[in-house]
Design a protein around this motif. Structure first.
Motif, PDB file in Angstrom:
ATOM      1  N   VAL A  57       0.852  -1.188   0.000  1.00 25.64           N
ATOM      2  CA  VAL A  57       0.000   0.000   0.000  1.00 25.64           C
ATOM      3  C   VAL A  57       0.891   1.242   0.000  1.00 25.64           C
ATOM      4  CG1 VAL A  57      -1.799   1.287   1.213  1.00 25.64           C
ATOM      5  CG2 VAL A  57      -1.799  -1.230   1.257  1.00 25.64           C
ATOM      6  N   VAL A  58       0.681   2.120  -0.982  1.00 25.11           N
ATOM      7  CA  VAL A  58       1.455   3.356  -1.096  1.00 25.11           C
ATOM      8  C   VAL A  58       0.497   4.537  -0.979  1.00 25.11           C
ATOM      9  CG1 VAL A  58       3.011   4.732  -2.522  1.00 25.11           C
ATOM     10  CG2 VAL A  58       3.134   2.227  -2.606  1.00 25.11           C
ATOM     11  N   GLU A  59       0.745   5.413  -0.019  1.00 29.05           N
ATOM     12  CA  GLU A  59      -0.114   6.581   0.164  1.00 29.05           C
ATOM     13  C   GLU A  59       0.373   7.735  -0.696  1.00 29.05           C
ATOM     14  OE1 GLU A  59      -1.244   9.805   3.647  1.00 29.05           O
ATOM     15  OE2 GLU A  59      -0.966   7.698   4.218  1.00 29.05           O
ATOM     16  N   ILE A  60      -0.515   8.227  -1.563  1.00 22.87           N
ATOM     17  CA  ILE A  60      -0.209   9.371  -2.420  1.00 22.87           C
ATOM     18  C   ILE A  60      -0.777  10.629  -1.770  1.00 22.87           C
ATOM     19  CG2 ILE A  60      -0.478  10.394  -4.710  1.00 22.87           C
ATOM     20  CD1 ILE A  60       1.178   7.828  -4.667  1.00 22.87           C
ATOM     21  N   PRO A  61       0.067  11.596  -1.400  1.00 27.55           N
ATOM     22  CA  PRO A  61      -0.412  12.777  -0.671  1.00 27.55           C
ATOM     23  C   PRO A  61      -1.257  13.696  -1.542  1.00 27.55           C
ATOM     24  CG  PRO A  61       1.879  13.057  -1.292  1.00 27.55           C
ATOM     25  CD  PRO A  61       1.519  11.641  -1.644  1.00 27.55           C
ATOM     26  N   VAL A  62      -2.020  14.540  -0.888  1.00 22.43           N
ATOM     27  CA  VAL A  62      -2.885  15.492  -1.587  1.00 22.43           C
ATOM     28  C   VAL A  62      -2.074  16.393  -2.515  1.00 22.43           C
ATOM     29  CG1 VAL A  62      -4.460  17.435  -1.264  1.00 22.43           C
ATOM     30  CG2 VAL A  62      -4.602  15.448   0.249  1.00 22.43           C
ATOM     31  N   ASN A 101      -8.333   8.189   1.996  1.00 18.87           N
ATOM     32  CA  ASN A 101      -8.014   8.393   3.408  1.00 18.87           C
ATOM     33  C   ASN A 101      -8.744   9.622   3.930  1.00 18.87           C
ATOM     34  OD1 ASN A 101      -6.053   6.220   3.578  1.00 18.87           O
ATOM     35  ND2 ASN A 101      -4.715   7.527   2.335  1.00 18.87           N
ATOM     36  N   ALA A 102      -8.867   9.724   5.232  1.00 12.83           N
ATOM     37  CA  ALA A 102      -9.617  10.815   5.837  1.00 12.83           C
ATOM     38  C   ALA A 102      -9.028  12.183   5.521  1.00 12.83           C
ATOM     39  CB  ALA A 102      -9.696  10.619   7.359  1.00 12.83           C
ATOM     40  N   ASP A 103      -7.713  12.262   5.297  1.00  9.47           N
ATOM     41  CA  ASP A 103      -7.077  13.556   5.038  1.00  9.47           C
ATOM     42  C   ASP A 103      -7.133  13.955   3.567  1.00  9.47           C
ATOM     43  OD1 ASP A 103      -5.289  11.795   3.912  1.00  9.47           O
ATOM     44  OD2 ASP A 103      -3.536  12.525   5.018  1.00  9.47           O
ATOM     45  N   GLY A 104      -7.814  13.166   2.732  1.00  4.03           N
ATOM     46  CA  GLY A 104      -7.942  13.493   1.317  1.00  4.03           C
ATOM     47  C   GLY A 104      -6.923  12.825   0.425  1.00  4.03           C
ATOM     48  N   SER A 105      -5.933  12.179   1.013  1.00  2.00           N
ATOM     49  CA  SER A 105      -4.958  11.431   0.219  1.00  2.00           C
ATOM     50  C   SER A 105      -5.576  10.114  -0.250  1.00  2.00           C
ATOM     51  CB  SER A 105      -3.699  11.162   1.042  1.00  2.00           C
ATOM     52  OG  SER A 105      -4.007  10.331   2.157  1.00  2.00           O
ATOM     53  N   VAL A 106      -4.866   9.404  -1.109  1.00  2.00           N
ATOM     54  CA  VAL A 106      -5.364   8.116  -1.588  1.00  2.00           C
ATOM     55  C   VAL A 106      -4.295   7.056  -1.394  1.00  2.00           C
ATOM     56  CG1 VAL A 106      -6.953   9.080  -3.295  1.00  2.00           C
ATOM     57  CG2 VAL A 106      -4.590   8.578  -3.962  1.00  2.00           C
ATOM     58  N   ASN A 107      -4.742   5.813  -1.299  1.00  2.00           N
ATOM     59  CA  ASN A 107      -3.844   4.667  -1.243  1.00  2.00           C
ATOM     60  C   ASN A 107      -3.869   3.936  -2.571  1.00  2.00           C
ATOM     61  OD1 ASN A 107      -3.217   5.026   1.527  1.00  2.00           O
ATOM     62  ND2 ASN A 107      -5.089   3.962   2.120  1.00  2.00           N
ATOM     63  N   TYR A 108      -2.703   3.719  -3.152  1.00  2.00           N
ATOM     64  CA  TYR A 108      -2.578   2.838  -4.300  1.00  2.00           C
ATOM     65  C   TYR A 108      -2.233   1.455  -3.749  1.00  2.00           C
ATOM     66  CZ  TYR A 108      -2.279   6.866  -7.504  1.00  2.00           C
ATOM     67  OH  TYR A 108      -2.527   8.009  -8.236  1.00  2.00           O
ATOM     68  N   ILE A 109      -2.971   0.454  -4.161  1.00  5.98           N
ATOM     69  CA  ILE A 109      -2.809  -0.892  -3.616  1.00  5.98           C
ATOM     70  C   ILE A 109      -2.315  -1.826  -4.714  1.00  5.98           C
ATOM     71  CG2 ILE A 109      -3.989  -2.816  -2.480  1.00  5.98           C
ATOM     72  CD1 ILE A 109      -5.965  -0.740  -1.356  1.00  5.98           C
ATOM     73  N   LEU A 183       7.715  12.367 -11.117  1.00  8.07           N
ATOM     74  CA  LEU A 183       8.921  12.243 -10.313  1.00  8.07           C
ATOM     75  C   LEU A 183       8.572  12.313  -8.830  1.00  8.07           C
ATOM     76  CD1 LEU A 183      11.878  11.855  -9.944  1.00  8.07           C
ATOM     77  CD2 LEU A 183      12.252  14.286 -10.491  1.00  8.07           C
ATOM     78  N   GLY A 184       7.612  13.167  -8.476  1.00 11.28           N
ATOM     79  CA  GLY A 184       7.173  13.233  -7.087  1.00 11.28           C
ATOM     80  C   GLY A 184       6.599  11.907  -6.623  1.00 11.28           C
ATOM     81  N   GLN A 185       5.786  11.290  -7.463  1.00  9.48           N
ATOM     82  CA  GLN A 185       5.244   9.984  -7.109  1.00  9.48           C
ATOM     83  C   GLN A 185       6.353   8.942  -7.029  1.00  9.48           C
ATOM     84  OE1 GLN A 185       1.714   8.464  -8.957  1.00  9.48           O
ATOM     85  NE2 GLN A 185       0.765  10.473  -9.140  1.00  9.48           N
ATOM     86  N   VAL A 192      10.189   8.119   0.224  1.00  9.29           N
ATOM     87  CA  VAL A 192      10.153   9.502   0.699  1.00  9.29           C
ATOM     88  C   VAL A 192       8.756   9.781   1.255  1.00  9.29           C
ATOM     89  CG1 VAL A 192      10.328  11.932   0.009  1.00  9.29           C
ATOM     90  CG2 VAL A 192      11.886  10.237  -0.965  1.00  9.29           C
ATOM     91  N   SER A 193       8.670  10.431   2.391  1.00 12.98           N
ATOM     92  CA  SER A 193       7.369  10.689   3.003  1.00 12.98           C
ATOM     93  C   SER A 193       6.585  11.732   2.208  1.00 12.98           C
ATOM     94  CB  SER A 193       7.532  11.163   4.453  1.00 12.98           C
ATOM     95  OG  SER A 193       8.152  12.434   4.498  1.00 12.98           O
ATOM     96  N   GLY A 194       5.271  11.716   2.397  1.00  9.87           N
ATOM     97  CA  GLY A 194       4.405  12.592   1.624  1.00  9.87           C
ATOM     98  C   GLY A 194       4.630  14.064   1.843  1.00  9.87           C
ATOM     99  N   ASP A 195       5.203  14.446   2.981  1.00 12.16           N
ATOM    100  CA  ASP A 195       5.458  15.862   3.236  1.00 12.16           C
ATOM    101  C   ASP A 195       6.897  16.266   2.929  1.00 12.16           C
ATOM    102  OD1 ASP A 195       6.646  14.538   5.313  1.00 12.16           O
ATOM    103  OD2 ASP A 195       5.679  15.681   6.914  1.00 12.16           O
ATOM    104  N   GLU A 196       7.680  15.355   2.340  1.00 13.87           N
ATOM    105  CA  GLU A 196       9.076  15.664   2.026  1.00 13.87           C
ATOM    106  C   GLU A 196       9.409  15.583   0.541  1.00 13.87           C
ATOM    107  OE1 GLU A 196      11.576  13.178   4.392  1.00 13.87           O
ATOM    108  OE2 GLU A 196      11.243  14.331   6.230  1.00 13.87           O
ATOM    109  N   TRP A 197       8.457  15.122  -0.298  1.00 14.47           N
ATOM    110  CA  TRP A 197       8.784  15.054  -1.714  1.00 14.47           C
ATOM    111  C   TRP A 197       8.985  16.480  -2.241  1.00 14.47           C
ATOM    112  CZ3 TRP A 197       6.396  17.105  -6.053  1.00 14.47           C
ATOM    113  CH2 TRP A 197       5.126  17.657  -5.880  1.00 14.47           C
TER     114      TRP A 197
END
Length: 222
Positions: A57-62, A101-109, A183-185, A192-197
């Motif tokens: 599971v990879v979380e893609i940030p907003v 996800n509750a914060d608006g991000s999505v999970n790629y499975i 590249l961000g993805q 790399v964490s979602g708040d550091e890309w």
């Protein structure tokens, strides 16, 4: 005018995200430690852990969703011809599912084998290996600022300056938002964490090497 430009940017970002999700595209670390021009293929070997159900599971940030809602990505994914469980394992070749996800991000499975293929495709897409033919002004891209874990943090997009400037604003989105999105993805897929890309995009004239513009992503919501 600003609102219209942002709508174009959001639409383009969604289209780019869906292109990789639904189209036919064939160790993690910190900020750059070395600047290397060009690279033939992905060097990073990071793979997330497999959960108890056998998926990655990879979380893609907003910030990598172009201002579009999770429901947009999920609806397009589920309505695509490729998505049809019918009580069996998903027949998707490249991704199994997307959840919100509750914060608006999505999970790629992914299944483990899907993850490795998708990660490589992200790397290639950011270098315009699958760029649209209707934008001949964009001639390619090259990754730079590659750190010790093989993660690029910048990209140079090469264009024909005259054609590029004559085709604004759409070509600028594909010259900047496209490589930044992919590249961000890819950075996320390298751990790399979602708040550091972060991606720095430089647009250059292919013939003269002149710098036409520079852009930093993610951008502030202005």
């Amino acid at each position: 005018m600003v609102k219209q430009k942002r709508r174009l940017q959001k639409g383009a970002a969604l289209a780019l995200s869906l292109l990789l999700l639904l189209g036919s595209l064939a160790g993690c670390g910190g900020k750059p430690q070395e600047d290397t021009s060009g690279v033939d293929g992905p060097a990073n070997t990071y793979t997330p852990p497999v959960n108890e159900d056998g998926y990655i599971v990879v979380e893609i940030p907003v910030t990598l969703m172009g201002g579009n809602g999770a429901e947009d990505l999920i609806a397009e994914f589920q309505n695509s011809e490729q998505y049809n469980h019918e009580g069996e394992a998903a027949p998707m070749e490249r991704i199994t599912d997307i959840t919100a996800n509750a914060d608006g991000s999505v999970n790629y499975i992914f299944l483990p084998e899907q993850f490795e293929t998708y990660k490589t495709q992200l790397f290639d897409a950011g270098r315009f290996q699958y760029a649209f033919g209707e934008f001949p002004s964009i001639q390619g891209a090259e990754y730079t600022e590659i750190d010790g874990d093989g993660i690029p943090w910048a990209v140079v997009t090469y264009v024909d300056k005259a054609d590029y400037e004559a085709s604004q604003p759409i070509t600028s989105l594909y010259a900047t938002v496209w490589p930044a999105t992919y590249l961000g993805q890819y950075q996320i897929f390298c751990g790399v964490s979602g708040d550091e890309w972060a991606v720095h995009v430089t647009v250059k004239d292919a013939d003269s090497g002149e710098v036409i513009s520079e852009h930093d992503f993610p951008t502030r919501d202005e």
